[in-house]
Design a protein around this motif. Structure first.
Motif, PDB file in Angstrom:
ATOM      1  N   UNK A  81       0.796  -1.217   0.000  1.00 46.97           N
ATOM      2  CA  UNK A  81       0.000   0.000   0.000  1.00 46.97           C
ATOM      3  C   UNK A  81       0.826   1.264   0.000  1.00 46.97           C
ATOM      4  N   UNK A  82       0.180   2.337   0.449  1.00 51.60           N
ATOM      5  CA  UNK A  82       0.784   3.668   0.509  1.00 51.60           C
ATOM      6  C   UNK A  82       1.266   3.904   1.934  1.00 51.60           C
ATOM      7  N   UNK A  83       2.584   3.880   2.115  1.00 51.29           N
ATOM      8  CA  UNK A  83       3.185   4.050   3.443  1.00 51.29           C
ATOM      9  C   UNK A  83       3.500   5.512   3.743  1.00 51.29           C
ATOM     10  N   UNK A 121       8.518  -3.098 -11.522  1.00 51.93           N
ATOM     11  CA  UNK A 121       8.851  -2.675 -12.872  1.00 51.93           C
ATOM     12  C   UNK A 121       7.945  -1.484 -13.176  1.00 51.93           C
ATOM     13  N   UNK A 122       8.293  -0.736 -14.189  1.00 50.62           N
ATOM     14  CA  UNK A 122       7.518   0.461 -14.507  1.00 50.62           C
ATOM     15  C   UNK A 122       8.218   1.695 -13.982  1.00 50.62           C
ATOM     16  N   UNK A 143       4.374   0.599  -2.073  1.00 48.93           N
ATOM     17  CA  UNK A 143       5.257  -0.553  -2.225  1.00 48.93           C
ATOM     18  C   UNK A 143       4.573  -1.802  -1.710  1.00 48.93           C
ATOM     19  N   UNK A 144       5.135  -2.948  -2.084  1.00 51.52           N
ATOM     20  CA  UNK A 144       4.714  -4.250  -1.562  1.00 51.52           C
ATOM     21  C   UNK A 144       5.937  -4.914  -0.952  1.00 51.52           C
ATOM     22  N   UNK A 145       5.747  -5.456   0.247  1.00 53.58           N
ATOM     23  CA  UNK A 145       6.836  -6.135   0.964  1.00 53.58           C
ATOM     24  C   UNK A 145       6.292  -7.458   1.488  1.00 53.58           C
ATOM     25  N   UNK A 160       4.073  -4.192 -10.636  1.00 52.62           N
ATOM     26  CA  UNK A 160       4.256  -3.203 -11.697  1.00 52.62           C
ATOM     27  C   UNK A 160       3.611  -1.900 -11.260  1.00 52.62           C
ATOM     28  N   UNK A 161       4.352  -0.798 -11.397  1.00 53.58           N
ATOM     29  CA  UNK A 161       3.800   0.531 -11.171  1.00 53.58           C
ATOM     30  C   UNK A 161       3.097   0.936 -12.457  1.00 53.58           C
ATOM     31  N   UNK A 162       1.784   1.015 -12.409  1.00 52.83           N
ATOM     32  CA  UNK A 162       1.015   1.424 -13.579  1.00 52.83           C
ATOM     33  C   UNK A 162       1.067   2.950 -13.708  1.00 52.83           C
ATOM     34  N   UNK A 163       0.725   3.490 -14.872  1.00 56.41           N
ATOM     35  CA  UNK A 163       0.767   4.949 -15.043  1.00 56.41           C
ATOM     36  C   UNK A 163      -0.151   5.674 -14.057  1.00 56.41           C
ATOM     37  N   UNK A 164       0.334   6.840 -13.592  1.00 53.08           N
ATOM     38  CA  UNK A 164      -0.458   7.669 -12.664  1.00 53.08           C
ATOM     39  C   UNK A 164      -1.656   8.258 -13.395  1.00 53.08           C
ATOM     40  N   UNK A 165      -2.797   8.213 -12.727  1.00 52.22           N
ATOM     41  CA  UNK A 165      -3.996   8.833 -13.276  1.00 52.22           C
ATOM     42  C   UNK A 165      -4.373  10.075 -12.469  1.00 52.22           C
ATOM     43  N   UNK A 166      -4.061  10.078 -11.196  1.00 54.80           N
ATOM     44  CA  UNK A 166      -4.334  11.236 -10.339  1.00 54.80           C
ATOM     45  C   UNK A 166      -3.011  11.574  -9.660  1.00 54.80           C
ATOM     46  N   UNK A 167      -2.905  11.359  -8.344  1.00 51.86           N
ATOM     47  CA  UNK A 167      -1.635  11.650  -7.678  1.00 51.86           C
ATOM     48  C   UNK A 167      -0.823  10.389  -7.390  1.00 51.86           C
ATOM     49  N   UNK A 168      -1.476   9.225  -7.282  1.00 52.34           N
ATOM     50  CA  UNK A 168      -0.779   7.960  -7.031  1.00 52.34           C
ATOM     51  C   UNK A 168      -0.873   7.038  -8.238  1.00 52.34           C
ATOM     52  N   UNK A 169       0.133   6.189  -8.378  1.00 47.58           N
ATOM     53  CA  UNK A 169       0.130   5.156  -9.408  1.00 47.58           C
ATOM     54  C   UNK A 169      -0.393   3.857  -8.795  1.00 47.58           C
ATOM     55  N   UNK A 170      -1.308   3.199  -9.442  1.00 45.23           N
ATOM     56  CA  UNK A 170      -1.741   1.897  -8.912  1.00 45.23           C
ATOM     57  C   UNK A 170      -0.626   0.861  -9.042  1.00 45.23           C
ATOM     58  N   UNK A 171      -0.634  -0.123  -8.154  1.00 42.38           N
ATOM     59  CA  UNK A 171       0.292  -1.237  -8.211  1.00 42.38           C
ATOM     60  C   UNK A 171      -0.461  -2.459  -8.724  1.00 42.38           C
ATOM     61  N   UNK A 172       0.147  -3.183  -9.655  1.00 46.20           N
ATOM     62  CA  UNK A 172      -0.475  -4.413 -10.174  1.00 46.20           C
ATOM     63  C   UNK A 172       0.374  -5.600  -9.714  1.00 46.20           C
ATOM     64  N   UNK A 173      -0.301  -6.578  -9.110  1.00 49.54           N
ATOM     65  CA  UNK A 173       0.345  -7.837  -8.693  1.00 49.54           C
ATOM     66  C   UNK A 173       0.176  -8.838  -9.809  1.00 49.54           C
TER      67      UNK A 173
END
Length: 174
Positions: A81-83, A121-122, A143-145, A160-173
């Protein structure tokens, strides 16, 4: 998605389908911890979803929950998540130079919990303040740990860090 749950302040939402059995172990303003099983695997996994407070002193209860989760846990565990904090100066671009003292507590918690960053990646950064180019700041806040048990069961997981759409980039597992 067949099921959904949110934490007490509605800032963390978790969605899953019927192939997954998910039980909420605990939740508060900054985290939701679930026990999960996939129909095909039958192994129990623990996942903590995080949305940390912005201010350092407000994150301390989250660090305590992560330390509690890690103590005596021998199950595969991942925290994602977002730490709202970085772990090294290379995880920030722009603005004033970063004071690493702001990160020491988080780094100590990661080590004490036996968590290993899963990498990515990304694009390098997952958050931006969205200001004009002269005042823009980028950071890797998301991040994911995982612990060793998770890595033994799921050694090929990728983030994978997907492209930012607002202020955060979604993470894809995957």
């Amino acid at each position: 998605m067949d099921q959904a749950v949110s934490n007490c302040n509605g800032k963390i939402w978790i969605f899953w389908n019927n192939d997954i059995d998910c039980a909420i172990l605990e939740e508060d303003e900054q985290q939701v911890t679930c026990s999960t099983r996939h129909a095909e695997i039958q192994e129990q996994f623990i996942i903590t979803f995080v949305y940390a407070k912005c201010k350092e002193y407000l994150r301390r209860p989250l660090w305590d929950r992560l330390l509690h989760q890690a103590s005596g846990n021998n199950k595969p565990w991942c925290s994602v998540g977002d730490y709202n904090v970085i772990t090294c100066i290379e995880e920030k671009l722009g603005g004033v130079p970063y004071n690493m003292k702001k990160s020491l507590e988080f780094i100590a918690v990661i080590e004490a919990c036996g968590l290993i960053d899963l990498g990515f990646s990304g694009q390098k950064f997952t958050w931006t303040n969205q200001r004009g180019i002269q005042h823009r700041i980028w950071k890797r806040l998301d991040r994911a740990m995982a612990n060793d048990e998770w890595l033994e069961k799921m050694p090929r997981i990728t983030i994978t860090h997907l492209p930012c759409r607002v202020d955060h980039c979604p993470l894809r597992w995957k």
